[in-house]
Design an enzyme around this catalytic site. Structure first.
Site, PDB file in Angstrom:
ATOM      1  CG  HIS A   1     -54.513  72.745 -44.672  1.00 19.39           C
ATOM      2  ND1 HIS A   1     -53.135  73.045 -45.242  1.00 19.39           N
ATOM      3  CD2 HIS A   1     -54.851  71.763 -45.672  1.00 19.39           C
ATOM      4  CE1 HIS A   1     -53.030  72.638 -46.469  1.00 19.39           C
ATOM      5  NE2 HIS A   1     -54.242  71.704 -46.764  1.00 19.39           N
TER       6      HIS A   1
ATOM      7  CG  ASP B   1     -49.486  74.370 -47.461  1.00 19.28           C
ATOM      8  OD1 ASP B   1     -50.508  74.625 -46.886  1.00 19.28           O
ATOM      9  OD2 ASP B   1     -48.656  75.216 -48.015  1.00 19.28           O
TER      10      ASP B   1
END
Lengths: 221, 422
Positions: B396, B400
């Site tokens: 992450h 995204d």
């Protein structure tokens, strides 16, 4: 507990710079200003030529090597041509052999080999020495010719030794293609990564480093 | 009167040396300990210092000449009254530390260790050069108090194969005290089995910890109707096996779909390098393979240039070589994305740990027939379909949710369309 050997990790150091540092440590050691030292480091790609380098052991013209960003050094040492590069763990040992009670350079070479063999065992690589061929070797199950995993060479000023060893930890072995390492025709190089069948990354290099630190601290510390 | 400079005894079995370079010439004035000459032997370069101050009166061995140990290679005329007349002592190997009369010779570390451990050095056999007692000898003696101290072989003469780490000072041998410390508070129970990690296991562990610590992992799962793929595979598998000698598995289909989706979502074919995200142009797909000695991840290079059959061949080649331990370091280099196929047997789905420095890994679940709802002609119906879960773990820091899910659902689309040329 007091230690007889101070071990330092210097990171990446150019060959010439490391040589100057060793020379000044040799003077310090002779004058009693410092104890025995092990400098661990990596060199940016460099070809070093010993006094007895035979031209046929350099496969690529020196100016071409330099054009590719490889340093070339002529060094006041015996032996043939060597190569150092990324992923190779270089250990420079500045030690007073006489103070260690063994004014015997042969025993010192055998001791360095034994330290590396112990470090490699700790990494899961079985290795050995070969009579008459200073260095550390790994047997190849499919060939009679063992592969070389570490090279050793020392210098003596009086009884203070310098230089040391180069352990192929995670280096790209193809980089040896430009030379015949140590002038040993037909001897193939190997690395810890190759022997373990692992990716050549920084984590494995760090493991090699700590294995060498532990083995040398226990043997010479 | 002059002092001879002799080629010193440098070590056992060193019988001769070659004069590499004179650092002084005849007539030069030298100070005691000043380097005079460089001598080389196999793997050793020695600089021989002056045994006395004075004038170099004679050089007796030329550069390039090989002389036996003990040979006089130069003469020095000591200057003035400071000279020690007539002394001809070896230069580089002067005083061997004398064996002291009042006790065994031991290194300072050994003496220190012995006093710490309460070991009498008189009872310890030295394994060091000339029988000197080393720290490791003290450790062995302390570890075996009742037995007569056995000399620890520190410098074996013959070639030795070190297949296991030595017991003393080893970090890998198991001892209960150390285990207690490591298991912090856990007291070993009767019947507990403590298995020290192999070196390889520890290296794998390093990678797992490093990846989890470095990359915030997020997981997302897709459920894929593999009916189309099953049909394509059934249609071709017999001929394929005959033509190629190995079976067509589901893995190359997954790789093929993933690679095409990676081209559309380059965010997943990337690395985080310092403060930058580097999206890779090449697509090299690592295939996680379980072997006898552990998990390896050989890489299918330029996977986006291969046809389905090409991928099947590459996957077959790598997994066969992994099983036969023929994987080279080159095979493990340069992966940009990884696919893990942990096998069937109850594996619905699970999240793999990202293979650093990549940012995504796709893990295959078991292919099972499952009742699912399908709509046909305005009517919903429950039908039986071969279903597989694909679980994506992504970093992450770099990726995204939108591109990650976009990628995964594109993989699903490609697999469900099942348009493959064989």
């Amino acid at each position: 507990m007091s230690s007889l050997l101070q071990i330092d990790w210097l990171g990446t150091v150019r060959y010439g710079e490391a040589l100057d540092q060793q020379k000044s440590l040799v003077e310090d050691r002779k004058a009693g200003r410092s104890g025995d030292r092990l400098l661990l480091l990596e060199h940016p790609p460099v070809v070093t030529l010993g006094r007895s380098t035979r031209p046929e052991n350099i496969r690529t013209p020196l100016d071409e090597l330099q054009a590719r960003g490889i340093d070339v050094h002529e060094v006041a040492r015996g032996g043939d041509v060597t190569y150092h590069g990324r992923g190779q763990l270089v250990g420079y040992l500045v030690a007073d052999l006489e103070a260690r009670g063994a004014a015997d350079v042969t025993a010192w070479l055998r001791g360095i080999e034994a330290g590396l063999i112990e470090a490699l065992a700790g990494l899961g690589v079985a290795s050995r020495r070969i009579e008459g061929m200073t260095g550390v070797y790994v047997d190849d199950p499919e060939s009679d010719v063992p592969r070389k995993i570490a090279s050793i060479g020392v210098g003596l000023r009086g009884w203070v030794s310098y230089h040391g060893f180069a352990l192929n930890a995670t280096m790209d072995l193809a980089e040896f293609a430009d030379i015949v390492p140590c002038g040993l025709q037909g001897v193939e190089m190997t690395s810890v990564a190759k022997e373990l069948g692992l990716a050549s990354d920084a984590l494995l290099f760090d493991r090699c480093r700590s294995a060498v630190e532990a083995a040398f601290a226990s043997r010479f510390g | 009167m002059s002092v001879a400079v002799v080629l010193p005894e440098l070590g056992e079995s060193v019988t001769e040396g070659t004069i590499a370079k004179w650092l002084v010439k005849e007539g030069d004035r030298v100070e005691i300990d000043q380097p005079l000459v460089e001598v080389t032997t196999d793997k050793v370069d020695a600089e021989i210092p002056a045994p006395e101050s004075g004038i170099v009166s004679q050089i007796l061995a030329a550069e390039g000449e090989t002389v036996p140990v003990g040979t006089a290679i130069a003469q020095i005329d000591p200057s003035g009254s400071a000279a020690t007349a007539g002394s001809a002592r070896p230069s580089a190997a002067p005083q061997q530390a004398p064996a002291s009369a009042d006790g065994p010779r031991a290194t300072p570390a050994a003496v220190h260790a012995a006093s710490d451990a309460g070991v009498d050095l008189g009872g310890v056999a030295g394994s060091g050069p000339s029988g000197r007692i080393m720290k490791s000898d003290v450790a062995s003696a302390a570890a075996a108090p009742a037995a007569s101290a056995a000399p620890a072989p520190s410098i074996p003469a013959a070639p030795v194969v070190a297949s296991a780490p030595p017991a003393s000072g080893s970090t890998h041998g198991f001892d209960e005290e150390r285990a207690r410390r490591l298991f912090s508070g856990y007291t070993l129970q009767e019947g507990d089995q403590v298995k020290p990690m192999s070196p390889l296991r520890k290296i794998v562990a390093d990678h797992m910890v490093y990846s989890k610590r470095t990359a915030p992992h997020v997981g997302t799962v897709a459920e894929i109707d593999m009916g189309g793929i099953v049909a394509v595979r059934n249609q071709h598998k017999k001929a394929f096996k005959q033509d190629h000698g190995y079976s067509l598995t589901f893995l190359p289909f997954i790789v093929h779909a993933a690679v095409r989706a990676l081209r559309e979502f380059p965010q997943l074919n990337a690395s985080v390098i310092e403060d930058a995200i580097v999206e890779k142009r090449v697509i090299h797909v690592g295939i996680a393979v379980e072997t006898e000695k552990g998990l390896v991840v050989p890489v299918v290079r330029h996977a986006d240039r291969l046809s389905l059959a090409g991928l099947a061949a590459a996957v077959e080649d790598l997994s066969a070589r992994a099983r036969n331990k023929k994987i080279s370091a080159d095979d493990l280099k340069g992966g940009t994305f990884t696919i893990s196929n942990p096998g069937r047997n109850g594996n619905l789905y699970g999240f793999a740990i990202i293979n650093q420095p990549q940012v995504g890994i796709l893990r295959m679940g078991e292919l099972v027939k499952r009742p699912v709802v399908r709509s046909a002609g305005g009517e919903d119906a429950i039908v039986i379909r071969p279903m597989m879960h694909l679980a994506l773990s992504y970093d992450h820091r770099a990726v995204d949710g939108a591109p990650a899910n976009g990628f995964l659902f594109r993989v699903r689309e490609l697999l469900e369309e099942a348009e493959f040329d064989l």
